[in-house]
Structure formats: C-alpha cells, structure tokens
Scaffold this active site. Structure first.
Site, PDB file in Angstrom:
ATOM      1  N   HIS A 165       0.885  -1.137   0.241  1.00 63.16           N
ATOM      2  CA  HIS A 165       0.081   0.052  -0.040  1.00 63.16           C
ATOM      3  C   HIS A 165       0.963   1.184   0.097  1.00 63.16           C
ATOM      4  O   HIS A 165       1.883   1.141   0.716  1.00 63.16           O
ATOM      5  CB  HIS A 165      -0.734   0.122   1.181  1.00 63.16           C
ATOM      6  CG  HIS A 165      -2.025   0.925   0.995  1.00 63.16           C
ATOM      7  ND1 HIS A 165      -1.965   2.225   1.315  1.00 63.16           N
ATOM      8  CD2 HIS A 165      -3.118   0.907   0.739  1.00 63.16           C
ATOM      9  CE1 HIS A 165      -2.972   2.940   1.128  1.00 63.16           C
ATOM     10  NE2 HIS A 165      -3.940   2.094   0.758  1.00 63.16           N
ATOM     11  N   ASP A 190      -8.087  -4.565  -0.180  1.00 62.32           N
ATOM     12  CA  ASP A 190      -8.841  -4.954  -1.446  1.00 62.32           C
ATOM     13  C   ASP A 190      -8.401  -6.571  -1.937  1.00 62.32           C
ATOM     14  O   ASP A 190      -8.965  -7.189  -2.414  1.00 62.32           O
ATOM     15  CB  ASP A 190      -8.535  -4.031  -2.730  1.00 62.32           C
ATOM     16  CG  ASP A 190      -9.251  -2.644  -2.419  1.00 62.32           C
ATOM     17  OD1 ASP A 190     -10.497  -2.822  -2.083  1.00 62.32           O
ATOM     18  OD2 ASP A 190      -8.558  -1.733  -2.608  1.00 62.32           O
TER      19      ASP A 190
HETATM   20  N1  ACO Z   1       4.216  -7.899  -5.289  1.00 60.03           N
HETATM   21  C1  ACO Z   1       5.669  -7.988  -5.308  1.00 60.03           C
HETATM   22  N2  ACO Z   1       6.513  -7.042  -5.120  1.00 60.03           N
HETATM   23  C2  ACO Z   1       5.959  -5.728  -4.613  1.00 60.03           C
HETATM   24  C3  ACO Z   1       4.653  -5.640  -4.420  1.00 60.03           C
HETATM   25  C4  ACO Z   1       3.676  -6.580  -4.887  1.00 60.03           C
HETATM   26  N3  ACO Z   1       2.544  -6.427  -4.600  1.00 60.03           N
HETATM   27  N4  ACO Z   1       4.502  -4.110  -4.091  1.00 60.03           N
HETATM   28  C5  ACO Z   1       5.895  -3.604  -4.172  1.00 60.03           C
HETATM   29  N5  ACO Z   1       6.648  -4.551  -4.355  1.00 60.03           N
HETATM   30  C6  ACO Z   1       8.253  -4.390  -4.432  1.00 60.03           C
HETATM   31  C7  ACO Z   1       8.356  -3.449  -5.332  1.00 60.03           C
HETATM   32  O1  ACO Z   1       8.702  -4.340  -6.614  1.00 60.03           O
HETATM   33  C8  ACO Z   1       9.756  -2.858  -4.483  1.00 60.03           C
HETATM   34  O2  ACO Z   1      10.784  -3.620  -4.696  1.00 60.03           O
HETATM   35  P1  ACO Z   1      12.407  -3.122  -4.717  1.00 60.03           P
HETATM   36  O3  ACO Z   1      12.640  -2.379  -3.620  1.00 60.03           O
HETATM   37  O4  ACO Z   1      12.992  -4.602  -4.810  1.00 60.03           O
HETATM   38  O5  ACO Z   1      12.273  -2.342  -6.032  1.00 60.03           O
HETATM   39  C9  ACO Z   1       9.265  -2.529  -3.145  1.00 60.03           C
HETATM   40  O6  ACO Z   1       8.313  -3.486  -3.166  1.00 60.03           O
HETATM   41  C10 ACO Z   1       8.765  -1.352  -2.908  1.00 60.03           C
HETATM   42  O7  ACO Z   1       7.752  -1.229  -3.949  1.00 60.03           O
HETATM   43  P2  ACO Z   1       7.177   0.269  -4.106  1.00 60.03           P
HETATM   44  O8  ACO Z   1       6.396  -0.020  -5.637  1.00 60.03           O
HETATM   45  O9  ACO Z   1       8.340   1.277  -4.081  1.00 60.03           O
HETATM   46  O10 ACO Z   1       6.216   0.442  -3.046  1.00 60.03           O
HETATM   47  P3  ACO Z   1       5.132   1.606  -3.096  1.00 60.03           P
HETATM   48  O11 ACO Z   1       4.712   1.775  -1.617  1.00 60.03           O
HETATM   49  O12 ACO Z   1       5.283   2.812  -3.605  1.00 60.03           O
HETATM   50  O13 ACO Z   1       3.946   0.954  -3.919  1.00 60.03           O
HETATM   51  C11 ACO Z   1       1.966  -0.205  -4.366  1.00 60.03           C
HETATM   52  C12 ACO Z   1       2.708   0.455  -3.286  1.00 60.03           C
HETATM   53  C13 ACO Z   1       1.942   0.505  -5.676  1.00 60.03           C
HETATM   54  C14 ACO Z   1       0.591  -0.278  -3.962  1.00 60.03           C
HETATM   55  C15 ACO Z   1       2.462  -1.627  -4.694  1.00 60.03           C
HETATM   56  O14 ACO Z   1       2.863  -2.225  -3.414  1.00 60.03           O
HETATM   57  C16 ACO Z   1       1.642  -2.332  -5.779  1.00 60.03           C
HETATM   58  O15 ACO Z   1       2.030  -2.575  -6.761  1.00 60.03           O
HETATM   59  N6  ACO Z   1       0.623  -3.384  -4.874  1.00 60.03           N
HETATM   60  C17 ACO Z   1      -0.133  -4.188  -5.821  1.00 60.03           C
HETATM   61  C18 ACO Z   1      -1.230  -3.463  -6.527  1.00 60.03           C
HETATM   62  C19 ACO Z   1      -2.161  -3.050  -5.226  1.00 60.03           C
HETATM   63  O16 ACO Z   1      -2.635  -3.875  -4.779  1.00 60.03           O
HETATM   64  N7  ACO Z   1      -2.686  -1.626  -5.468  1.00 60.03           N
HETATM   65  C20 ACO Z   1      -3.589  -1.414  -4.668  1.00 60.03           C
HETATM   66  C21 ACO Z   1      -3.139  -0.696  -3.195  1.00 60.03           C
HETATM   67  S1  ACO Z   1      -4.593   0.046  -2.577  1.00 60.03           S
HETATM   68  C22 ACO Z   1      -4.302   1.744  -3.216  1.00 60.03           C
HETATM   69  O17 ACO Z   1      -3.419   2.410  -3.856  1.00 60.03           O
HETATM   70  C23 ACO Z   1      -5.694   2.732  -3.161  1.00 60.03           C
END
Ligand code: ACO
Length: 430
Positions: free
Chosen positions: A308, A364
């Site tokens: 998130h 979600d």
């Molecule tokens: N699965 C696998 N790896 C992940 C996931 C995931 N769901 N989410 C983040 N990571 C990893 C990234 O690849 C990154 O790895 P790295 O440091 O080796 O490069 C690390 O975790 C940090 O990820 P970021 O994208 O920088 O984290 P951020 O907090 O910015 O992103 C986000 C959050 C966009 C929600 C992300 O976790 C994601 O894409 N989740 C899946 C989609 C989802 O469920 N979205 C809904 C969230 S609710 C909302 O936004 C209203």
C-alpha cells in the site's frame, strides 16, 4: 511558546529562508511554504505531492507506519464493529457521533432523498447496452446539477448540506440503476422500510416480479465495506474533488470528478485485480511459482492486493475484512478462492522478500472475494467503492468550502521544455 521554524540556506547565494513549522494534532509537522514563491521566487518540487500537505483537515487521520486509521478520532476497528454506515456518514460530515435523535433524523432525511427524478431514467437508455457502470455513474452524477438549480449555491451552508444529503442518498440508487440497465432489467425503486445497505442490495437484486430479502450477513458485509471505504484522507479522488471544488464548481460536478479519478486502475481497481489474480493462480499447487514471479524483477507480475502506498506495516481494514470474508463464505458450500487467498497470505507473510519490503495484504485483498460471494459482478466493485467514498468526498468538500482560508488550487510546475525561439515559416521547416 516560541514559534518553531526551520531555516534553509541557498548554498549558491548564501540567502537564508525561514519557514514556520506547523504542527497538527497528530502526525508529522509541515513547513509552511505558502509564501515561499511570493517572497523568494523559488518553488518546491514534489511530483505526486507525496511530501506536501495541501490543506488543514480534521476528518481522517492515517498513520501508515503504525497501521492506524481514525475517522474524526475514532479507530476504524471500533466503528466497523459497532456503527452503521449512516452513523459513520454523520460522523464524517458533522464531526461528532450522532445522538439517537440525530441519527433517526439523519436516517429519515437520507431515506427520503433516495428516489431519482423520473427523467433521470431516460439518461440510462442513452448509454450503449454494454457501457461500464462507472461510465454511467460519472455521467449521471454530473447531470444531477441540472435538476437542483435551486440548491447549489455553494456559499449557502444549508444548500451545501442539502446537496450532501442528496448525494449520499442517491448514489446507491444511481449505482443500482446502472447495474440493472446493463442487465436489461427494470430499474428498482428504493424501499424506505429498509436500512441503507439492505436497500442497496434490494435495488441491485430484486425485480418487480420477485422480492429479494438480503441475509443478515450480506447486509452486515455491505455495511462494513461501506464504512471501511468511506474515507481515506487526501487520496487521489478526494484531492480531485477538493481541487475541482476549489474553483467554486457545484458539488455534483465535483463528485463526478472524484468518481472519474477513482476509476483509474492505480486507485480503485485493486479489488477486481486481486480476485482476477486468485483466479489466475487457480490452485494452491501454483502458489510457489506465482510467489517467485512476484519477486522476479524481470517479470511484471506483482501480488495484487499486497502493499500500500501509505500503510507500511499493516492495513487496519484488511484484518477486519478477513474475518467478515470468512463469515460470508461460510454460508457457501465451497470457497476454494478464499482458501487459496489464506494460503497465499500465509506463504507471503513468511517470505523474506515480503517481510523486508513490508508488504502486507491491503483492504482489497479480501473485498473482491466478499463481493463475488454476494453475487456482485466484477464491474460493480468500483461502483460500490464510489458509493462508500461519496461520504468522504462530500465531507472534504464541505470542510473546504466552509474554511474561510480556502483558495483556488493552482499547483505550479518546473518548466523543462524548449527555451524561447523564433517561429519558422512552414516552407522552411524540415
Ligand atoms: N508484489 C511484489 N513486489 C512488490 C509488491 C507486490 N504487490 N508491491 C511492492 N513490491 C516491491 C517493489 O517491486 C519494490 O521492490 P524493490 O525495492 O526491490 O524495487 C518494493 O516492493 C517497494 O515497492 P514500491 O512500488 O516502491 O512500493 P510503493 O509503496 O510505492 O507501492 C503499491 C505500493 C503501488 C500499492 C505496490 O505495493 C503495488 O503495486 N501493489 C499491488 C497492487 C495493489 O494492490 N494496489 C492497490 C493498493 S491500494 C491503493 O493504492 C488505493
């Protein structure tokens, strides 16, 4: 008490700038840079506004590190366990929990605003037969301003309140009508003898030839999902509503803008995506492979419903939904996707990759499973989110307009385009 401030020095010119450090009730302090450009000619640079507080607000507080979500100071866990959605709506709008009399009055007002002007039904027949219900929602909510000219003076507090009531009351009716139109079924009138969540289920699933009596657990689940999605401070769609409203636009137009923003896949689409992902995984024997895919930087696959942008330890709403998901699915003979979800959660929560990155299931991860179990089709998940979030959008819009310090939102930019140059006649262009 001495004023707290922060001083920054421009290394090139030696100039020093002092900023007042403002402190809210909870959460990190904020430099007040509102006079920065006027006084220094310098801008701040913050794409996506992740380090910028765009307003003062007293509605919702989130501590992403601790996994805390408060509506007007009340923990979401307590509201989810004890309150009805309209009680929470009253709290978000007016700042305090209602007394018994206030709640009865509020329920009465909302109930008696649920009907749509009959002419609005004609709008639906203008949409293509397979229009997405969110497209219909954006259009029809925006068009409400054409029906309520007499009460959209945003400078009149009573007008604002009437518009807020209309929006909260009519959103489920419009949402259900969009669903019915897509199915080719008659649009159902609301039933004033039912509570908000039960009435919504009635408008979705009853037909003129057959009544629909929602089970208690179905009503409870919808009530809970509405509460959990009701507000989330300055998220993308709420910021959209505030920015649209800052120009003085009417509330129906502002909420339509919020719905359009929510529709984007990076905002409201996670419930649908998490369910599709579980279906794609299909069987527990594939879990290991999908976990490896999610960890592989060369593979675009990510675990949907995990992680998130704000909650970095746990999403407080996810635990609440996990329990209700169980209860809803217990009514069904088999629930392989829920079993799969639990196994996926257990494996990911023990995996170093997810632990190090603090990736936990978000709200979600479970919402799609619940909607599916209740018979709500996938293209309606976001519509239900919009019905819930309308309360938050309206509360923020009311808070902003009532604030005498509010002004039109006008972000700046760092221009990186071409420097001034001479017009070239077309005959001389390459
Ligand atoms: N699965 C696998 N790896 C992940 C996931 C995931 N769901 N989410 C983040 N990571 C990893 C990234 O690849 C990154 O790895 P790295 O440091 O080796 O490069 C690390 O975790 C940090 O990820 P970021 O994208 O920088 O984290 P951020 O907090 O910015 O992103 C986000 C959050 C966009 C929600 C992300 O976790 C994601 O894409 N989740 C899946 C989609 C989802 O469920 N979205 C809904 C969230 S609710 C909302 O936004 C209203």
């Amino acid at each position: 008490m001495p004023r707290e401030s922060i001083t920054l020095t421009n290394n090139k010119t030696g100039e020093r700038y002092e900023f007042e450090l403002k402190q809210g009730t909870l959460g990190p302090p904020a430099f007040d840079i509102s006079a920065l450009h006027r006084e220094t000619g310098i801008l701040t640079y913050d794409p996506g506004f992740f380090s910028t507080a765009g307003c003062d607000s007293s509605i919702t507080y989130i501590d992403g590190e601790q996994g805390i979500l408060l509506y007007r100071g009340y923990p979401i866990e307590q509201l989810a366990a004890k309150a009805s959605f309209l009680e929470v709506a009253y709290l978000l709008l007016y700042g305090e929990l209602p007394s018994e009399r206030e709640l009865t009055e509020f329920e009465q007002i909302i109930t008696y605003h649920t009907m749509l002007n009959e002419k609005i039904k004609a709008f639906f027949t203008g949409f293509h037969y397979n229009a997405h219900p969110m497209a219909m929602l954006v259009g029809v909510v925006g068009s409400l301003s054409a029906f309520y000219h007499e009460s959209i003076d945003i400078h009149d507090p009573r007008n604002r309140e009437i518009s807020a009531h209309r929006l909260i009351a009519k959103l489920p009716t419009i949402a259900a009508a969009a669903y019915k139109y897509g199915r080719g079924e008659p649009i159902m009138y609301p039933r004033n003898d039912l509570r908000y969540a039960a009435n919504f289920l009635h408008m979705l699933f009853a037909t003129p030839s057959e009544a629909y009596e929602p089970t208690l657990i179905a009503e409870k689940a919808i009530n809970l999902l509405l509460i959990l999605h009701a507000d989330h401070e300055q998220n993308t769609s709420t910021s959209t509503v505030r920015l649209a409203g800052s120009s003085g636009a009417n509330p129906f137009a502002c909420i339509a803008a919020g719905i359009a923003s929510l529709w984007g896949p990076y905002h409201g689409g996670a419930g649908e995506e998490a369910l599709s992902m579980l279906e794609e995984i299909g069987h527990p024997r594939h879990l290991k492979r999908y976990i490896e895919k999610a960890k592989d930087k060369n593979d675009p696959f990510r675990l949907r419903g995990f992680g998130h942008p704000v909650y970095k330890n746990h999403d407080p709403r996810a635990g609440i939904l996990r329990e209700v998901c169980h209860q809803v699915l217990e009514e069904q003979a088999s629930h392989p996707l829920f079993e799969l979800a639990l196994q996926l959660e257990a494996i990911a929560l023990q995996d170093a990759y997810f632990i190090e990155r603090r990736l936990y299931p978000n709200v979600d991860f479970y919402s799609g499973l619940i909607y599916q179990a209740l018979g709500i089709p996938r293209n309606m998940f976001l519509v239900l989110f919009a019905v819930a979030r309308t309360v938050g959008w309206v509360a923020h819009w009311m808070e902003m307009i009532a604030d005498p310090a509010h002004r039109i939102g006008r972000p700046r930019q760092l221009y990186c385009g071409v420097a001034p140059r001479e017009y070239v006649p077309i005959s001389q262009r390459r």
